[in-house]
Design a protein around this motif. Structure first.
Motif, PDB file in Angstrom:
ATOM      1  N   LYS A 130      39.000  37.748  47.655  1.00 12.23           N
ATOM      2  CA  LYS A 130      39.605  39.081  47.681  1.00 12.23           C
ATOM      3  C   LYS A 130      38.726  39.974  48.550  1.00 12.23           C
ATOM      4  O   LYS A 130      37.533  40.151  48.261  1.00 12.23           O
ATOM      5  CB  LYS A 130      39.724  39.654  46.270  1.00 12.23           C
ATOM      6  CG  LYS A 130      40.481  40.980  46.213  1.00 12.23           C
ATOM      7  CD  LYS A 130      40.790  41.382  44.792  1.00 12.23           C
ATOM      8  CE  LYS A 130      41.480  42.743  44.727  1.00 12.23           C
ATOM      9  NZ  LYS A 130      42.732  42.797  45.503  1.00 12.23           N
TER      10      LYS A 130
ATOM     11  N   LYS B 221      34.849  37.968  45.252  1.00 10.71           N
ATOM     12  CA  LYS B 221      34.944  39.262  45.938  1.00 10.71           C
ATOM     13  C   LYS B 221      34.062  39.266  47.188  1.00 10.71           C
ATOM     14  O   LYS B 221      32.904  38.857  47.140  1.00 10.71           O
ATOM     15  CB  LYS B 221      34.494  40.390  45.002  1.00 10.71           C
ATOM     16  CG  LYS B 221      35.394  40.600  43.793  1.00 10.71           C
ATOM     17  CD  LYS B 221      34.862  41.741  42.936  1.00 10.71           C
ATOM     18  CE  LYS B 221      35.738  41.971  41.720  1.00 10.71           C
ATOM     19  NZ  LYS B 221      35.216  43.069  40.864  1.00 10.71           N
TER      20      LYS B 221
ATOM     21  N   THR C  39      38.198  33.186  41.940  1.00  9.89           N
ATOM     22  CA  THR C  39      38.476  34.282  42.878  1.00  9.89           C
ATOM     23  C   THR C  39      37.178  35.033  43.113  1.00  9.89           C
ATOM     24  O   THR C  39      36.569  35.540  42.161  1.00  9.89           O
ATOM     25  CB  THR C  39      39.550  35.231  42.317  1.00  9.89           C
ATOM     26  OG1 THR C  39      40.778  34.511  42.141  1.00  9.89           O
ATOM     27  CG2 THR C  39      39.798  36.383  43.285  1.00  9.89           C
TER      28      THR C  39
END
Length: 335
Positions: free
Chosen positions: A55, A24, A22
């Motif tokens: 994200k 950023k 994941t």
């Protein structure tokens, strides 16, 4: 055998985590603004073509523009979307995109330039690397417009006027000084309050931003003087990018190419939509386009700023010379 099975299991867990990360991605606008549209398209491509997730963090989520740059360079954020106007303080060469009366306003020329420019594709990547970043894309957001409380048609009309400019760019300060005004570097978060209280007499932004955040309701005149274009960049933390597998590097490059195509199409519409909405919802708001004769006076003032940029370093001079060649090629190939 038990030890062997544990080692295999550990290897599988590690491989799974590496292939399903994941990341950023922070940007300096809202999700419906150009940087948000680019970031959303980037996220879509990554997640549809891998197990990785993105994200998104819109403006204000993780701090101001300078905070986002510092966090990205430190590796706390993997991807950064940021206006080129904010980047001059960290990467001086990025002020090339802020120079007055250098970038065209014609959308076809801009599209060709952003796809084929040697400055973007060959010169800036190594410069970004020196600052701990991997350049992925530079793209247009819209022609710059100026909103003020009073109409102006010459540098004399701007004398003493306090004009908000993005912090971090010495060239923006020099530009408005050359135009006769008193530049006031100020973060986006402080701008609306400053307009409401009269701390500043005006500001510049692309029309889509002016309409989206109600800046037309806080001023009385919008002026197009043809002096520049609002541009943004997308980049990654270099250490993070270098640590990726070749597969993930290719994935990110392809995602950037996909997002770039999306925003080039959308950017052509956004200014027109923004201006149309201002005219419909704020019919008494005055829209001014300076004549060619009026622009010539500002263009003469702008030459000193262009010369100043070129004099700051050999790299700046080389970039400006190549930029001029790139723009001439764009003009020639879009006739």
């Amino acid at each position: 055998m038990k030890l062997f099975r544990n080692l295999v299991l550990a290897g599988l867990i590690t491989a799974t985590s590496l292939s399903a990360a994941t990341w950023k991605y922070a940007f300096g606008e809202g999700t419906s603004d150009p940087q948000g549209i680019y970031a959303t398209a980037f996220k879509k491509f990554i997640e549809e073509n891998s197990r990785n997730k993105i994200k998104l963090y819109k403006v204000g989520s993780l701090g101001e523009e300078t905070d986002l740059m510092e966090q990205t360079r430190a590796g706390l954020i993997q991807f950064l979307g940021q206006s080129t106007g904010y980047m001059g303080g960290t990467i001086p060469e990025m002020d090339i995109f802020t120079l007055p009366y250098v970038m065209p306003t014609d959308t076809k020329q801009l599209d060709y330039f952003f796809k084929n420019s040697k400055v973007i594709n060959e010169m800036l990547p190594s410069i970004f690397n020196k600052h701990g970043l991997e350049l992925l894309s530079v793209f247009p957001e819209g022609e710059m417009a100026i909103t003020t409380f009073e109409e102006f048609h010459s540098p004399a009309d701007l004398k003493g006027k306090k004009m908000r400019v993005m912090p971090g760019s010495p060239i923006l300060v020099e530009t408005y000084e050359a135009f006769g005004a008193s530049p006031q570097p100020m973060s986006w978060g402080d701008l609306i309050g400053a307009l409401k209280t009269g701390m500043v007499d005006g500001q510049e932004n692309p029309t889509v931003w002016i309409e989206a955040y109600g800046l037309d309701n806080l001023t009385k005149v919008l002026t197009y003087m043809g002096h520049g274009h609002f541009n943004a960049s997308a980049s990654a933390n270099k250490k993070f990018f270098d640590s990726l597998s070749n597969r993930d590097k290719k994935l990110i490059r392809k995602a950037a190419q996909y997002a770039h195509k999306v925003i080039l199409k959308e950017a052509q519409k956004l200014d027109a939509y923004g201006l149309g909405r201002i005219i419909r919802t704020n019919p008494t708001y005055k829209i001014v386009t300076l004549s060619e004769e009026e622009r010539e006076v500002f263009k003469e003032k702008a030459k000193a700023v262009q010369k100043s940029f070129a004099s700051k370093s050999k790299e700046n001079k080389k970039i400006l010379n190549q930029m001029i060649k790139d723009l001439k090629a764009a003009q020639k190939n879009t006739k």
